[in-house]
Design an enzyme around this catalytic site. Structure first.
Site, PDB file in Angstrom:
ATOM      1  N   LYS A   1       1.645  -6.452 -21.170  1.00 17.38           N
ATOM      2  CA  LYS A   1       1.701  -6.975 -19.802  1.00 17.38           C
ATOM      3  C   LYS A   1       0.577  -7.987 -19.570  1.00 17.38           C
ATOM      4  O   LYS A   1       0.771  -9.025 -18.953  1.00 17.38           O
ATOM      5  CB  LYS A   1       1.577  -5.818 -18.805  1.00 17.38           C
ATOM      6  CG  LYS A   1       1.641  -6.233 -17.351  1.00 17.38           C
ATOM      7  CD  LYS A   1       3.051  -6.595 -16.970  1.00 17.38           C
ATOM      8  CE  LYS A   1       3.176  -7.195 -15.588  1.00 17.38           C
ATOM      9  NZ  LYS A   1       4.332  -8.095 -15.502  1.00 17.38           N
TER      10      LYS A   1
ATOM     11  N   GLU B   1      12.241 -20.347 -18.103  1.00 16.22           N
ATOM     12  CA  GLU B   1      11.993 -18.970 -17.679  1.00 16.22           C
ATOM     13  C   GLU B   1      13.193 -18.076 -18.000  1.00 16.22           C
ATOM     14  O   GLU B   1      13.024 -16.930 -18.435  1.00 16.22           O
ATOM     15  CB  GLU B   1      11.649 -18.953 -16.178  1.00 16.22           C
ATOM     16  CG  GLU B   1      11.399 -17.586 -15.571  1.00 16.22           C
ATOM     17  CD  GLU B   1      10.283 -16.773 -16.232  1.00 16.22           C
ATOM     18  OE1 GLU B   1       9.521 -17.310 -17.047  1.00 16.22           O
ATOM     19  OE2 GLU B   1      10.212 -15.570 -15.933  1.00 16.22           O
TER      20      GLU B   1
ATOM     21  N   TRP C   1      -3.695  -1.741  -1.427  1.00 16.81           N
ATOM     22  CA  TRP C   1      -3.583  -2.873  -2.352  1.00 16.81           C
ATOM     23  C   TRP C   1      -3.991  -4.065  -1.506  1.00 16.81           C
ATOM     24  O   TRP C   1      -3.234  -4.539  -0.662  1.00 16.81           O
ATOM     25  CB  TRP C   1      -2.136  -2.978  -2.849  1.00 16.81           C
ATOM     26  CG  TRP C   1      -1.840  -4.140  -3.716  1.00 16.81           C
ATOM     27  CD1 TRP C   1      -1.506  -5.397  -3.320  1.00 16.81           C
ATOM     28  CD2 TRP C   1      -1.812  -4.152  -5.140  1.00 16.81           C
ATOM     29  NE1 TRP C   1      -1.286  -6.188  -4.413  1.00 16.81           N
ATOM     30  CE2 TRP C   1      -1.459  -5.463  -5.536  1.00 16.81           C
ATOM     31  CE3 TRP C   1      -2.050  -3.191  -6.126  1.00 16.81           C
ATOM     32  CZ2 TRP C   1      -1.342  -5.821  -6.875  1.00 16.81           C
ATOM     33  CZ3 TRP C   1      -1.929  -3.559  -7.450  1.00 16.81           C
ATOM     34  CH2 TRP C   1      -1.581  -4.855  -7.826  1.00 16.81           C
TER      35      TRP C   1
ATOM     36  N   CYS D   1       0.851  -1.195   0.000  1.00 17.81           N
ATOM     37  CA  CYS D   1       0.000   0.000   0.000  1.00 17.81           C
ATOM     38  C   CYS D   1       0.882   1.239   0.000  1.00 17.81           C
ATOM     39  O   CYS D   1       2.090   1.169   0.178  1.00 17.81           O
ATOM     40  CB  CYS D   1      -0.871   0.001   1.241  1.00 17.81           C
ATOM     41  SG  CYS D   1      -1.749  -1.550   1.474  1.00 17.81           S
TER      42      CYS D   1
ATOM     43  N   HIS E   1      18.488 -35.147 -28.481  1.00 18.14           N
ATOM     44  CA  HIS E   1      17.349 -35.404 -29.373  1.00 18.14           C
ATOM     45  C   HIS E   1      17.060 -34.208 -30.258  1.00 18.14           C
ATOM     46  O   HIS E   1      15.894 -33.928 -30.551  1.00 18.14           O
ATOM     47  CB  HIS E   1      16.118 -35.789 -28.539  1.00 18.14           C
ATOM     48  CG  HIS E   1      16.346 -36.986 -27.689  1.00 18.14           C
ATOM     49  ND1 HIS E   1      16.412 -38.274 -28.200  1.00 18.14           N
ATOM     50  CD2 HIS E   1      16.578 -37.111 -26.359  1.00 18.14           C
ATOM     51  CE1 HIS E   1      16.653 -39.121 -27.216  1.00 18.14           C
ATOM     52  NE2 HIS E   1      16.768 -38.439 -26.085  1.00 18.14           N
TER      53      HIS E   1
ATOM     54  N   ASN F   1       0.679  -0.418   6.105  1.00 18.09           N
ATOM     55  CA  ASN F   1       1.133  -1.174   4.944  1.00 18.09           C
ATOM     56  C   ASN F   1       1.843  -2.399   5.495  1.00 18.09           C
ATOM     57  O   ASN F   1       2.683  -2.264   6.371  1.00 18.09           O
ATOM     58  CB  ASN F   1       2.104  -0.300   4.127  1.00 18.09           C
ATOM     59  CG  ASN F   1       2.636  -1.025   2.906  1.00 18.09           C
ATOM     60  OD1 ASN F   1       2.132  -2.090   2.541  1.00 18.09           O
ATOM     61  ND2 ASN F   1       3.644  -0.448   2.277  1.00 18.09           N
ATOM     62  N   GLY F   2       1.499  -3.589   5.010  1.00 21.88           N
ATOM     63  CA  GLY F   2       2.145  -4.802   5.506  1.00 21.88           C
ATOM     64  C   GLY F   2       1.104  -5.813   5.955  1.00 21.88           C
ATOM     65  O   GLY F   2      -0.058  -5.731   5.560  1.00 21.88           O
TER      66      GLY F   2
ATOM     67  N   ARG G   1       2.214   2.578  -7.901  1.00 21.54           N
ATOM     68  CA  ARG G   1       2.323   1.359  -7.087  1.00 21.54           C
ATOM     69  C   ARG G   1       1.097   0.471  -7.254  1.00 21.54           C
ATOM     70  O   ARG G   1       1.126  -0.685  -6.855  1.00 21.54           O
ATOM     71  CB  ARG G   1       2.406   1.716  -5.596  1.00 21.54           C
ATOM     72  CG  ARG G   1       3.626   2.455  -5.196  1.00 21.54           C
ATOM     73  CD  ARG G   1       3.466   2.881  -3.757  1.00 21.54           C
ATOM     74  NE  ARG G   1       3.327   1.722  -2.883  1.00 21.54           N
ATOM     75  CZ  ARG G   1       4.317   1.183  -2.218  1.00 21.54           C
ATOM     76  NH1 ARG G   1       5.510   1.693  -2.302  1.00 21.54           N
ATOM     77  NH2 ARG G   1       4.121   0.133  -1.452  1.00 21.54           N
TER      78      ARG G   1
ATOM     79  N   GLU H   1      12.318 -12.186 -24.450  1.00 25.47           N
ATOM     80  CA  GLU H   1      11.440 -11.018 -24.311  1.00 25.47           C
ATOM     81  C   GLU H   1      12.230  -9.713 -24.329  1.00 25.47           C
ATOM     82  O   GLU H   1      11.823  -8.742 -24.956  1.00 25.47           O
ATOM     83  CB  GLU H   1      10.688 -11.075 -22.962  1.00 25.47           C
ATOM     84  CG  GLU H   1       9.588 -12.089 -22.878  1.00 25.47           C
ATOM     85  CD  GLU H   1       9.008 -12.170 -21.464  1.00 25.47           C
ATOM     86  OE1 GLU H   1       7.781 -12.073 -21.331  1.00 25.47           O
ATOM     87  OE2 GLU H   1       9.774 -12.352 -20.487  1.00 25.47           O
TER      88      GLU H   1
ATOM     89  N   LYS I   1      12.986 -14.840 -20.487  1.00 28.97           N
ATOM     90  CA  LYS I   1      13.415 -13.482 -20.115  1.00 28.97           C
ATOM     91  C   LYS I   1      14.348 -12.926 -21.194  1.00 28.97           C
ATOM     92  O   LYS I   1      14.204 -11.782 -21.612  1.00 28.97           O
ATOM     93  CB  LYS I   1      14.149 -13.461 -18.762  1.00 28.97           C
ATOM     94  CG  LYS I   1      13.311 -13.641 -17.522  1.00 28.97           C
ATOM     95  CD  LYS I   1      12.317 -12.544 -17.240  1.00 28.97           C
ATOM     96  CE  LYS I   1      11.035 -12.766 -17.899  1.00 28.97           C
ATOM     97  NZ  LYS I   1       9.903 -13.364 -17.448  1.00 28.97           N
TER      98      LYS I   1
HETATM   99  C1  G6P Z   1       2.071 -11.838 -20.837  1.00 27.07           C
HETATM  100  C2  G6P Z   1       3.118 -11.127 -20.015  1.00 27.07           C
HETATM  101  C3  G6P Z   1       3.954 -12.160 -19.247  1.00 27.07           C
HETATM  102  C4  G6P Z   1       3.055 -13.059 -18.410  1.00 27.07           C
HETATM  103  C5  G6P Z   1       1.948 -13.688 -19.255  1.00 27.07           C
HETATM  104  C6  G6P Z   1       0.908 -14.364 -18.384  1.00 27.07           C
HETATM  105  O1  G6P Z   1       2.702 -12.581 -21.841  1.00 27.07           O
HETATM  106  O2  G6P Z   1       3.958 -10.353 -20.838  1.00 27.07           O
HETATM  107  O3  G6P Z   1       4.875 -11.506 -18.395  1.00 27.07           O
HETATM  108  O4  G6P Z   1       3.813 -14.063 -17.816  1.00 27.07           O
HETATM  109  O5  G6P Z   1       1.261 -12.683 -20.015  1.00 27.07           O
HETATM  110  O6  G6P Z   1       0.281 -13.377 -17.618  1.00 27.07           O
HETATM  111  P1  G6P Z   1      -0.467 -13.651 -16.258  1.00 27.07           P
HETATM  112  O7  G6P Z   1      -0.935 -12.285 -15.820  1.00 27.07           O
HETATM  113  O8  G6P Z   1      -1.602 -14.561 -16.571  1.00 27.07           O
HETATM  114  O9  G6P Z   1       0.503 -14.254 -15.322  1.00 27.07           O
END
Ligand code: G6P
Length: 613
Positions: A608, A486, A77, A2, A509, A103-104, A27, A493, A490
């Protein structure tokens, strides 16, 4: 996660609070509120209108009586209790004089609330935070000054907090305190400010001071003084801040991605807070599926997209190993179109940072239509996925702004592994002392991530050396495999370079045919049980001329034989390694992208949250 702001001694208090809350918008928040306090009067207003909450608050404040010079404000939040006005801060005590913002997470809020209710206190919200207002009221009743009452109250509180309290019977004073959640004090002639984040007061204060853990500060118009939990005076450390607003919003970082990578220890810690009762039972207060149903689960199916899918893959190893239930993991866009079989006892877990990814929502709807119970793992309280699911476990990573997900991933893995331990506990598949040890190990991960973050220079060096490379293969075994997926995602992307993640056992393979000088192989080799096999895989790629980068534990000397570059991480329980091992890979992708001049927060063509199929 928050946002907090406070002002004492300003004729512009209301405007400063509203502007400060607006500045905390980056935030993320779902509700907001302020309290103005003067002798004999506490005036409070709260709104819950999502990202419009501060605008709605501004409208409500047109009714505010004039003449207040002190007040506190909060953007929430949600973690405990739905994002509704009644749960928004400030919370008041029974008398209506004391107002608090927090907050917390207060871990022992249930027992404190029960004790205070027995003494006659009446609670009006479903938050953990409200106990603070009543605790302080209780201490004040014995004649203590506000600062001392806050100090006494905090002696009984477990958890994380940045909090501020005011009392109309002791006007022109804010008492604030912190443990884990950040808090800064700002000063200007005749006015003193308080904020969770510098941007809220950046243009108002002329000097800034950091509040440390377990310090309590009393703010008045003339300045502030601070004590520790024992009541001994302490000096606050002055911060040198020459940031503009944009830099301040990024916490002094160049971009949101590096800020969010740096927030990972907190994301894991917050996600694990308040999840275990004194008797050892692991609890999820948002989990509305009965213990019996969980115990009798016959099959778990995880559905997710992108990074969340990789977190789900890690969960498969943990749930199968610890709870002995068979687990299937599916890409959500595939699950919904493949006529899935949902038998009695199928538990479907939708994993999503946003809780709004259309394919994941559709997949869980399909599962519900076919009779499955659905649990959502979501980082956003009351997201569509969370609302539609039968139960939800929230990750508490805070708002993630950067398109490429980082802190949400580690929080998802932490939440899912905790869920796996709960399943094991209910099904009796692990001895309680093993659960104890694993729970302790899980709680140590936050510190191991922090240690790894301190070593960013080792990654910087490797990224500089490999900046011209165009093809990358990420290899791992066991949970090192999803970590590799992952790590590759990264890099792809952020840099737009070709990067693929593979189980190391699949090397022969297909991918081995592509290995030649100039290709980079990044291996995750931190699991002792998989080490020997990883080393022989790496010997094969090295023999074919690839450059080899290995994520290895501090004590691993044998890795030098095959690695051109070693990224060192502290050793942890193998099942927890994805949360630690991903850190150098995130930093590697980040530093490569920066080196190539890419926009790390907003990679081309990507969004996003993907709300169209
Ligand atoms: C998009 C974002 C990724 C995310 C994916 C799934 O591709 O760019 O960063 O991992 O969606 O999103 P979610 O909100 O369902 O985790």
């Amino acid at each position: 996660m928050c946002g907090i702001i406070g002002v004492v001694g300003s004729p512009d208090t209301l405007t400063t609070l509203l502007e400060g809350l607006q500045r905390l918008e980056y935030r993320g928040y779902d509700s907001a509120g302020i309290a103005l306090v003067r002798a004999g009067q506490t005036w409070r207003v709260r709104t819950a209108a999502g990202t419009e909450s501060v605008a709605a608050l501004r409208l409500e404040c047109e009714q505010a009586p004039a003449g207040f010079t002190s007040g506190i404000g909060h953007t929430r939040w949600a973690t405990h209790g739905a994002p509704e006005a009644v749960n928004a801060h400030p919370h008041l005590d029974c008398s209506g004089n004391i107002a608090i913002i927090h907050n917390g997470i207060i871990e022992n809020h249930t027992e404190i609330q029960e004790r205070l209710e027995a003494k006659g206190h009446v609670f009006t919200s479903v938050t953990d935070s409200e106990v603070l207002a009543h605790l302080i009221e209780d201490s004040r009743a014995s004649g203590l000054e506000l600062m001392e009452a806050v100090r006494q109250s905090l002696l009984t509180v477990r958890g994380a907090f940045a909090l501020a309290a005011m009392d109309a019977t002791e006007p022109n004073v804010i008492v604030a305190a912190r443990r884990i959640s950040p808090l800064v004090v700002g000063t200007a002639p005749g006015v003193t400010y308080l904020a969770s984040d510098v941007p809220a007061i950046l243009d108002k204060a002329t000097a800034f001071y950091a509040v440390n853990d377990d310090e309590i500060v009393r703010l008045g118009p003339e300045g502030f003084r601070a004590v520790d939990l024992d009541g001994a005076p302490v000096r606050l450390h002055q911060l040198s801040i020459d940031w503009d607003l944009e830099t301040a919003e990024k916490g002094g970082h160049d971009d949101f991605m590096s800020k969010e990578i740096g927030e990972q220890p907190d994301a894991v810690r917050a996600t694990l807070l308040d999840r275990r009762r004194r008797d050892g039972t692991i609890t999820f207060d948002e989990l509305r599926v009965s213990d019996e149903e969980l115990r009798d689960v016959k099959r778990v199916v995880l559905v997710a997209a992108g990074t969340s899918h990789h977190a789900a893959l890690v969960a498969k190893y943990a749930i199968e190993r610890w709870a002995r239930v068979s687990v299937e993991v599916d890409i959500s866009s595939e699950y919904r179109y493949r006529d899935p079989i949902v038998e009695i006892g199928t538990l479907v877990i939708g994993v999503s940072q946003s809780g709004e990814t259309i394919d994941t929502i559709q997949a869980t709807r399909e599962a519900q239509r076919r009779g499955a119970r659905v649990v959502a793992i979501s980082n956003i309280v009351d997201s569509s996925l969370a609302r539609e699911a039968d139960a939800v476990i929230y990750t508490r990573a805070g708002l993630e702004v950067s398109v490429a997900s980082t802190k949400a991933f580690v929080a998802q893995v932490a939440a899912l592994e905790l869920f796996a331990l709960r399943l094991a506990q209910l099904r009796g598949t692990l001895p309680e002392q093993d659960i104890d040890a694993l729970f302790l190990g899980l709680n140590a991960v936050s510190g191991q991530i922090a240690t790894t973050l301190e070593r960013s220079a080792q990654v910087e060096h490797v990224a500089r050396e490999l900046i011209g490379a165009r093809d990358f293969f990420f290899l791992g075994r066991h949970v090192g495999f999803p970590t590799s997926l992952e790590g590759a995602l990264k890099l792809k992307e952020l840099t737009y370079l070709h990067a693929e993640g593979y189980p190391a056992g699949e090397l022969k393979h297909g991918p081995l045919a592509l290995i030649e000088p100039g290709v980079v192989v990044v291996a995750v080799a931190t699991d002792p049980a998989m080490h020997e096999k990883m080393m022989s895989n790496l010997a094969e790629v090295k023999a074919r001329g690839a450059s080899v980068v290995v994520v290895a534990t501090d004590d691993d000397e044998s890795v030098a034989a095959v690695a051109d570059y070693v990224l060192r991480v502290p050793a942890t329980e193998p099942m927890f390694t994805p949360m630690v091992d991903i850190v150098p890979l995130q930093l590697f992708a980040y530093k490569m992208a920066r080196g190539l001049g890419r926009n790390v927060d907003r990679p081309r063509n990507l969004a996003k949250t993907v709300t169209v199929e």
